[in-house]
Design a protein around this motif. Structure first.
Motif, PDB file in Angstrom:
ATOM      1  N   CYS A   1     -28.663 -34.686  20.015  1.00  0.00           N
ATOM      2  CA  CYS A   1     -27.862 -34.299  21.173  1.00  0.00           C
ATOM      3  C   CYS A   1     -28.442 -35.025  22.382  1.00  0.00           C
TER       4      CYS A   1
ATOM      5  N   HIS B   1     -22.004 -30.421  23.249  1.00  0.00           N
ATOM      6  CA  HIS B   1     -23.166 -31.282  23.005  1.00  0.00           C
ATOM      7  C   HIS B   1     -22.713 -32.730  22.816  1.00  0.00           C
TER       8      HIS B   1
ATOM      9  N   MET C   1     -33.003 -30.327  18.828  1.00  0.00           N
ATOM     10  CA  MET C   1     -31.700 -30.885  18.499  1.00  0.00           C
ATOM     11  C   MET C   1     -31.769 -32.396  18.278  1.00  0.00           C
TER      12      MET C   1
HETATM   13 CU    CU Z   1     -27.128 -30.103  22.937  1.00  0.00          CU
END
Ligand code: CU
Ligand code: C2O
Length: 551
Positions: free
Chosen positions: A533, A414, A543
């Motif tokens: 991310c 990520h 995220m």
């Molecule tokens: Cu990610």
């Protein structure tokens, strides 16, 4: 559709300078000679993407963006279950938010995910540019729509220059400039047979949660599919941006010639890294100088991608490696002759030296988690097992330095991005995710979970790659590794604005029942910044988080 590669010329986006109003609007663009004309979105009336905005360090510019969009280009892909903000209205009157990625910007001008505006509305952004020369980019950041809006075309380069950097009369460092300098915004895309863009994502859905990524099967560079560029014998400076939602690249030239990495996300390196291959994840930038001196008239060399996804990914999401991205063809004419200087910073004629890696006031464990834990395929990806609305969020103090340890227990890498601050990668170290999970069972999503990884570390810490030295705003955090990054959080005095300011945003209309571990909000204000991310599909789902920089 099938297209013949390397026939269309690389487009170079127009350059604009100074304060102005830019539209966020719909247009058309032919991505390749063999494809039909596609409806697109763009900034400033460009066919696709936006113009390159050039600004000078220390000189503020004011940009007003006016949302003139019609119905969403990917109306069918708008997911109203994704958060409290995304509703059916986004199919007909899409929200946008314009973020300057890497910019040191007050919270209410930062393109916060909640700070969106609809067709018929405008938004004013003032960029202070009180930071060093760097390759920044601007792109959409609307909550729950970012992955769609960026693929539709809402992204562009923002080059911040200073007296040391080229592009000015000074050009102290003697780097290639003018016709020998250009951006390469790399993005994989997918097309329908008529040449229109297709938002293709592979999604696994379970209990209303999903995980996926938009992966294309053709590469666009500056909006052209597998283009070619005629090059003189000499040096070229390329501002390489990975503008893809999900795809990571390992870049090299087909003849294995080495190139110089002279800068990355937040500006010049101390000295160039002379290497033959490097990786770039979504959101990252590298500033490179390539040498085509050996390329005679009619000779060619390709920009190659050799990034290999693990077998699970390759099969399930069709992440096959795309090999040749673009082709450089020699014209035989004389070009820019001199190689980059051996130091870029710290000398008399050079940019000020980068600050040394600071000592930390505090360490913060950030788990890059997925739900269910350690399963294949993964579903929701989370930060510390939390979604966007969940508390607690990080609250670093102004004027302190923190080491963020990104502990990645998911099966994929990520690229982590914090707004406002730039960090230095200290090192990465492997750990045993199975042992870690066995001793620290993951609670349901929505419960903070950040156990220390210390007892499960394996082997020695590895220094950052040559192309990752220097200050960065987007940092690759590989699976099964702890990635340690030092962030020096500035004070309001240093910034000249309040980084923890509260500002009005459109209140989210509630849509349906809240998912497990996911609190509804009806806040009509936002505060501080987001971090997330930069796999944009992950950012849109769960995220992404907030942080408050406390005085
Ligand atoms: Cu990610
Ligand atoms: Cu390039 Cu928060 O994003």
């Amino acid at each position: 559709p099938k297209v013949q590669p390397f026939v269309d010329e690389l487009p170079v986006p127009p350059v604009i300078r100074g304060s102005r109003t830019l539209t966020v609007g719909a247009g058309t663009h032919r991505f390749h000679r063999d494809l039909g004309v596609a409806p697109t979105w763009s900034y400033g009336g460009a066919p696709y993407l936006g113009p390159t905005i050039e600004a000078r360090a220390g000189e503020p510019i004011e940009l007003t963006f006016s949302n003139e969009l019609g119905p969403h280009l990917f109306a069918g892909d708008v997911d109203t279950t994704i958060d409290d903000h995304t509703t059916d209205r986004d199919r007909v009157a899409p929200r946008v938010s314009v973020h300057l990625h890497g910019g040191v910007t007050p919270p209410d001008m930062d393109g916060h995910a909640e700070d969106t505006f609809r067709p018929g509305e405008t938004k004013f952004y003032r960029h202070f540019n009180r930071q060093g020369a760097a390759t920044l980019w601007y792109h959409d950041h609307a909550m729950g729509l970012t992955r769609l809006n960026v693929v539709a075309g809402l992204a562009g380069l923002y080059l911040l220059r200073d007296d040391y950097d080229t592009g000015t009369a000074a050009n102290t460092l003697g780097l290639p400039s003018g016709e020998f300098e250009m951006p390469l915004a790399i993005a994989d895309r997918r097309f329908n047979d008529d040449g229109s863009l297709r938002f293709h994502t592979v999604r696994w859905i379970q209990d209303g949660r999903w995980e996926g990524g938009m992966l294309g099967d053709l590469i666009t560079i500056n909006g052209a599919v597998h283009p070619r560029l005629d090059v003189a014998r000499g040096m070229y400076r390329f501002r390489v941006l990975n503008a893809s939602n999900f795809r990571e690249y390992r870049l090299s030239f087909s003849n294995r010639t080495r190139f110089w990495v002279i800068g990355n996300d937040s500006g010049l390196l101390d000295q160039p890294a002379y290497i033959d291959e490097m990786e770039i994840a979504p959101g990252e930038r590298v500033d490179i100088v390539a040498d085509f001196t050996g390329l005679g008239a009619g000779d060619s060399v390709d920009l190659i991608n050799s990034f290999q996804y693990g077998p699970g990914f390759a099969q399930i999401i069709g992440a096959q490696t795309i090999t040749s991205l673009m082709r450089f063809v020699g014209t035989g004419t004389a070009g820019f002759a001199s190689a980059p200087p051996i130091t870029l910073r710290g000398g008399k004629r050079q940019s000020p030296a980068l600050p040394p890696a600071p000592t930390a006031d505090r360490r913060r464990v950030i788990t890059l988690t997925q739900w269910p834990a350690h399963s294949w395929p993964p579903f929701t990806n989370t930060l510390n097992n939390l979604c966007y609305q969940d508390d607690p969020i990080p609250e670093p103090r102004q004027g302190t330095t923190e080491i963020w340890e990104f502990v990645n227990i998911s099966p994929e890498s990520h690229p982590m991005h914090l707004h406002l601050v730039h960090g230095r990668i200290l090192n990465r170290q492997a750990f045993d995710p199975i042992g870690y999970l066995a001793s620290n069972p993951v609670p349901p999503v929505g419960t903070y979970w950040a156990p220390e990884p210390d007892r499960f570390l394996q082997g020695d810490p590895q220094p950052p790659h040559a192309w990752e030295t220097g200050l960065k705003d987007t940092i690759t955090c590989p699976a099964g590794m702890v990635t340690r990054v030092a962030f020096a959080f500035p004070t309001a005095d240093e910034l000249g604005f309040d980084p923890d300011a509260t500002f009005p945003v459109p209140a989210p209309p509630h849509t349906g029942p809240a998912r497990a571990g996911h609190a509804h909000t009806d806040q009509a204000t936002a505060q501080g910044y987001v971090w997330h991310c930069h796999l944009i599909d992950h950012e849109d789902e769960c995220m992404m988080s907030r942080y408050h920089l406390r005085a």
